[in-house]
Design a protein around this motif. Structure first.
Motif, PDB file in Angstrom:
ATOM      1  N   UNK A 205      11.924  23.512 -15.421  1.00 15.44           N
ATOM      2  CA  UNK A 205      11.510  23.571 -16.531  1.00 15.44           C
ATOM      3  C   UNK A 205      13.186  24.466 -17.144  1.00 15.44           C
ATOM      4  N   UNK A 206      14.254  24.211 -16.483  1.00 15.08           N
ATOM      5  CA  UNK A 206      15.002  24.814 -17.511  1.00 15.08           C
ATOM      6  C   UNK A 206      16.063  23.576 -18.118  1.00 15.08           C
ATOM      7  N   UNK A 207      15.631  21.986 -17.849  1.00 15.43           N
ATOM      8  CA  UNK A 207      16.114  21.235 -18.583  1.00 15.43           C
ATOM      9  C   UNK A 207      15.749  21.081 -20.051  1.00 15.43           C
ATOM     10  N   UNK A 208      13.549  21.576 -19.207  1.00 16.60           N
ATOM     11  CA  UNK A 208      12.938  21.232 -20.834  1.00 16.60           C
ATOM     12  C   UNK A 208      13.343  22.943 -21.751  1.00 16.60           C
ATOM     13  N   UNK A 209      13.633  23.732 -21.304  1.00 14.08           N
ATOM     14  CA  UNK A 209      13.802  24.427 -21.929  1.00 14.08           C
ATOM     15  C   UNK A 209      15.809  24.568 -22.655  1.00 14.08           C
ATOM     16  N   UNK A 210      16.348  24.354 -22.386  1.00 11.41           N
ATOM     17  CA  UNK A 210      17.560  24.350 -22.485  1.00 11.41           C
ATOM     18  C   UNK A 210      18.253  25.132 -22.234  1.00 11.41           C
ATOM     19  N   UNK A 211      18.206  25.719 -20.748  1.00  7.18           N
ATOM     20  CA  UNK A 211      19.263  26.770 -19.863  1.00  7.18           C
ATOM     21  C   UNK A 211      19.643  26.014 -18.814  1.00  7.18           C
ATOM     22  N   UNK A 212      20.670  26.762 -19.231  1.00  5.85           N
ATOM     23  CA  UNK A 212      22.022  26.750 -18.356  1.00  5.85           C
ATOM     24  C   UNK A 212      21.405  27.633 -16.379  1.00  5.85           C
ATOM     25  N   UNK A 213      21.430  25.973 -15.577  1.00  2.09           N
ATOM     26  CA  UNK A 213      20.405  26.414 -14.303  1.00  2.09           C
ATOM     27  C   UNK A 213      21.529  26.874 -13.248  1.00  2.09           C
ATOM     28  N   UNK A 214      21.281  27.557 -11.773  1.00  6.75           N
ATOM     29  CA  UNK A 214      21.981  27.123 -10.262  1.00  6.75           C
ATOM     30  C   UNK A 214      21.361  27.972  -9.552  1.00  6.75           C
ATOM     31  N   UNK A 255      23.152  36.047 -14.016  1.00  4.14           N
ATOM     32  CA  UNK A 255      22.340  35.560 -14.938  1.00  4.14           C
ATOM     33  C   UNK A 255      21.048  36.144 -15.721  1.00  4.14           C
ATOM     34  N   UNK A 256      20.239  35.555 -16.858  1.00  2.00           N
ATOM     35  CA  UNK A 256      19.566  35.964 -17.676  1.00  2.00           C
ATOM     36  C   UNK A 256      17.902  35.954 -17.420  1.00  2.00           C
ATOM     37  N   UNK A 257      17.249  34.918 -16.424  1.00  4.72           N
ATOM     38  CA  UNK A 257      16.337  34.982 -15.909  1.00  4.72           C
ATOM     39  C   UNK A 257      15.898  34.430 -14.449  1.00  4.72           C
ATOM     40  N   UNK A 258      15.238  34.262 -13.616  1.00  4.00           N
ATOM     41  CA  UNK A 258      15.147  34.572 -12.097  1.00  4.00           C
ATOM     42  C   UNK A 258      14.046  32.800 -11.875  1.00  4.00           C
ATOM     43  N   UNK A 259      13.858  31.916 -12.070  1.00  2.00           N
ATOM     44  CA  UNK A 259      12.946  31.183 -11.680  1.00  2.00           C
ATOM     45  C   UNK A 259      12.607  31.023 -10.135  1.00  2.00           C
ATOM     46  N   UNK A 260      10.936  30.919 -10.367  1.00  2.00           N
ATOM     47  CA  UNK A 260      10.612  31.541  -8.669  1.00  2.00           C
ATOM     48  C   UNK A 260       9.364  30.388  -8.804  1.00  2.00           C
ATOM     49  N   UNK A 261       9.935  29.502  -7.624  1.00  2.00           N
ATOM     50  CA  UNK A 261       8.370  27.853  -8.049  1.00  2.00           C
ATOM     51  C   UNK A 261       7.790  27.983  -6.541  1.00  2.00           C
ATOM     52  N   UNK A 262       7.099  28.909  -6.056  1.00  2.00           N
ATOM     53  CA  UNK A 262       6.809  28.482  -5.143  1.00  2.00           C
ATOM     54  C   UNK A 262       5.726  27.481  -5.002  1.00  2.00           C
ATOM     55  N   UNK A 263       5.550  26.555  -3.933  1.00  2.00           N
ATOM     56  CA  UNK A 263       4.404  25.556  -3.655  1.00  2.00           C
ATOM     57  C   UNK A 263       3.560  26.113  -2.575  1.00  2.00           C
ATOM     58  N   UNK A 264       3.477  27.202  -2.552  1.00  2.00           N
ATOM     59  CA  UNK A 264       2.721  27.027  -1.107  1.00  2.00           C
ATOM     60  C   UNK A 264       2.363  28.771  -0.985  1.00  2.00           C
ATOM     61  N   UNK A 265       1.222  29.579  -0.703  1.00  2.00           N
ATOM     62  CA  UNK A 265       1.353  30.405  -1.182  1.00  2.00           C
ATOM     63  C   UNK A 265       2.227  31.637  -0.897  1.00  2.00           C
ATOM     64  N   UNK A 310       8.063  25.728 -18.180  1.00  2.00           N
ATOM     65  CA  UNK A 310       9.420  25.662 -19.892  1.00  2.00           C
ATOM     66  C   UNK A 310       9.322  27.069 -20.737  1.00  2.00           C
ATOM     67  N   UNK A 311       7.826  26.906 -20.947  1.00  2.00           N
ATOM     68  CA  UNK A 311       7.862  28.148 -22.038  1.00  2.00           C
ATOM     69  C   UNK A 311       7.079  29.555 -21.444  1.00  2.00           C
ATOM     70  N   UNK A 312       7.393  29.536 -20.469  1.00  2.00           N
ATOM     71  CA  UNK A 312       7.389  31.296 -20.043  1.00  2.00           C
ATOM     72  C   UNK A 312       8.717  31.517 -19.551  1.00  2.00           C
ATOM     73  N   UNK A 313       9.661  30.480 -19.701  1.00  2.00           N
ATOM     74  CA  UNK A 313      11.056  31.192 -19.481  1.00  2.00           C
ATOM     75  C   UNK A 313      11.437  32.043 -20.958  1.00  2.00           C
ATOM     76  N   UNK A 314      11.354  31.806 -21.913  1.00  2.00           N
ATOM     77  CA  UNK A 314      11.502  32.138 -23.068  1.00  2.00           C
ATOM     78  C   UNK A 314      10.739  34.082 -23.295  1.00  2.00           C
TER      79      UNK A 314
END
Length: 354
Positions: A205-214, A255-265, A310-314
């Motif tokens: 998602x970060x790559x699609x949105x053009x954002x740096x990610x750590x 940072x400016x935004x946090x990515x939260x990507x759980x693939x379980x409940x 990626x869209x939700x990042x914006x």
């Protein structure tokens, strides 16, 4: 009060924390001790020595049985059962006012043990077959059961929880996660580097949105790291290591935004709350308790949809940083959490005092 805290044994209860359960138990021990309670931590022997400890096993299970969690290994099961049985016997004989059970063991839930010591059991994981029946059978008068979110409570009891079961949200010390008024335009992700935490989706998602990610966190699954994460590092995508306390808070806060990507409940989402306290809005997957935790402080999409993420990042970046901070202060502070814990313990003491 004299309080026994029984921990999960996969990792030591010490910073830098391997995950949310270790952080939860450490902060519970620290917070209750600060409030003047006599706390004994029943955990692996290599847990934080600043607490009064009664070792359940000499060292955490990953040190002796690496990679065998959820594998049904007979040796590991016997090792843990032996440690927990002895610990429960010690708690029963120890004159404790209450046991706060944060283990994933069935043994503290046996009727004779519940009768021996007033017990609060906190559920931190979705129901699974090795524990489900024991938890359901333990829902008896006098046993208080909590879940870290309403979503998790529904998972355990889809038809409605029994009396004595309730939601106990996690809480953090906002001072440990200082608010930062402006970020640097980058994204950040923090969790165990395991497939269920979805770092590969954050990268996509970060790559699609053009954002740096750590990325930050311990490498829990070496194969997942080698196959899905390490090859994607470089350029704007970097791994910042496994940091503790103030260092991690400083990295997240810039940072400016946090990515939260759980693939379980996801039962709660402590890392998201910590980032929100720093002022970061959240972009993530709507799994488990994510919507309950994030609320108006972020934008959530269907799990696995990297384009939507990626869209939700914006969209998340447009949320003022005061919004996530305010949500944490209203709902998820350490003081609120400890107040609720003390109230649960007091419910056990009232009958004996009247």
């Amino acid at each position: 009060m004299r309080i026994a805290l029984l921990a999960h044994l996969r990792h030591p209860i010490a910073p830098p924390f391997a995950g949310g359960l270790e952080s939860y138990t450490w902060h519970l021990a620290e917070g209750l001790s600060t409030r003047g309670h006599d706390v004994v931590l029943f955990a692996s022997g290599d847990s934080d020595p600043r607490f009064a400890r009664d070792p359940v096993i000499p060292v955490h299970q990953e040190a002796r049985f690496p990679g065998l969690e959820h594998r049904g290994d007979a040796g590991l099961r016997a090792h843990l059962d032996g440690g927990y049985a002895a610990a429960c016997d010690g708690i029963a004989a120890g004159g404790f006012d209450v046991l706060h059970n944060n283990s994933l063991s069935r043994l503290p839930l046996e009727p004779r043990r519940l009768a021996a010591t007033p017990t609060v059991t906190s559920l931190h994981v979705p129901p699974y077959d090795a524990l489900r029946w024991f938890v359901h059978a333990s829902a008896v008068p006098g046993h208080r059961i909590t879940a870290t979110s309403a979503a998790l409570l529904r998972d355990w009891w889809p038809e409605g929880p029994p009396p004595g079961a309730s939601v106990l949200h996690n809480g953090i010390d906002p001072a440990a996660w200082p608010f930062v008024a402006q970020g640097d335009g980058s994204a950040v992700w923090c969790a165990r580097l395991a497939a269920v935490k979805g770092a590969h989706h954050a990268i996509a998602a970060a790559r699609r949105a053009g954002l740096a990610l750590t990325l930050f966190g311990p490498i829990e699954e070496p194969d997942y790291w080698a196959e899905r994460i390490a090859p994607s590092l470089g350029g704007a995508i970097r791994y910042g290591g496994h940091l503790a306390g103030p260092d991690l808070a400083a990295e997240i806060g810039r940072a400016s935004v946090f990515l939260f990507t759980p693939c379980w409940d996801e039962p709660f989402g402590l890392a998201a709350v910590e980032a929100m306290a720093c002022g970061l809005p959240v972009a993530g997957f709507a799994r488990g308790a994510a919507a309950e935790v994030v609320g108006e402080a972020g934008r959530l999409v269907r799990c696995g949809d990297d384009d939507a993420l990626a869209a939700s990042l914006g969209e998340a970046l447009a949320i003022p940083r005061t919004v996530p901070r305010a949500r944490v202060l209203r709902l998820f502070t350490r003081d609120l959490w400890l107040d609720r814990c003390e109230a649960l313990y007091a419910q056990h003491l009232i009958p004996s005092e009247t």
